[in-house]
Design an enzyme around this catalytic site. Structure first.
Site, PDB file in Angstrom:
ATOM      1  CB  ALA A 224       1.876   7.338  25.310  1.00  0.00           C
ATOM      2  CE  LYS A 225       6.460  10.730  32.772  1.00  0.00           C
ATOM      3  NZ  LYS A 225       6.891  10.219  34.077  1.00  0.00           N
ATOM      4  CB  VAL A 226       5.243  12.025  25.116  1.00  0.00           C
ATOM      5  CG1 VAL A 226       4.941  10.658  24.542  1.00  0.00           C
ATOM      6  CG2 VAL A 226       4.036  12.916  24.993  1.00  0.00           C
TER       7      VAL A 226
END
Length: 98
Positions: free
Chosen positions: A52-54
């Site tokens: 996941a890119k956060v």
């Protein structure tokens, strides 16, 4: 960003780690393996990986800690090409636990 990443994790795991309590976690670990358990397990199979890119911010690191309960290895990565002022990070969770 965190809200979207958590939604993706809910789809992958079949449950919301941010809303789970300890009794639910114990019940899931003690459940006998079988087809009756499968609908609640989400689309990510045991041994699968999640990325996941956060954006770094409030609650992101705590969310990553919760992911450690579900995966053998969880690491935070920032690609070398990322600008120094960017708050983008990637959570890489490897090998989903049974």
């Amino acid at each position: 960003s965190l809200e979207l990443a958590n939604h993706a994790l809910v789809i992958a795991l079949g449950e919301d780690l941010m809303e789970r309590d300890e009794t639910q976690a114990d019940a899931r670990k003690n459940a006998p393996p079988g087809p009756e358990v499968l609908p609640d397990l989400g689309v990510l199979r045991v041994g699968g990986h999640f990325v996941a890119k956060v954006l770094e911010g409030a609650g992101v690191r705590e969310w990553g800690q919760q992911c450690r309960q579900e995966f053998r290895r969880v690491v935070w990565m920032r690609p070398k090409a990322t600008r120094a002022e960017s708050r983008e990070v990637y959570l890489v969770a490897l090998h989903r636990n049974p």
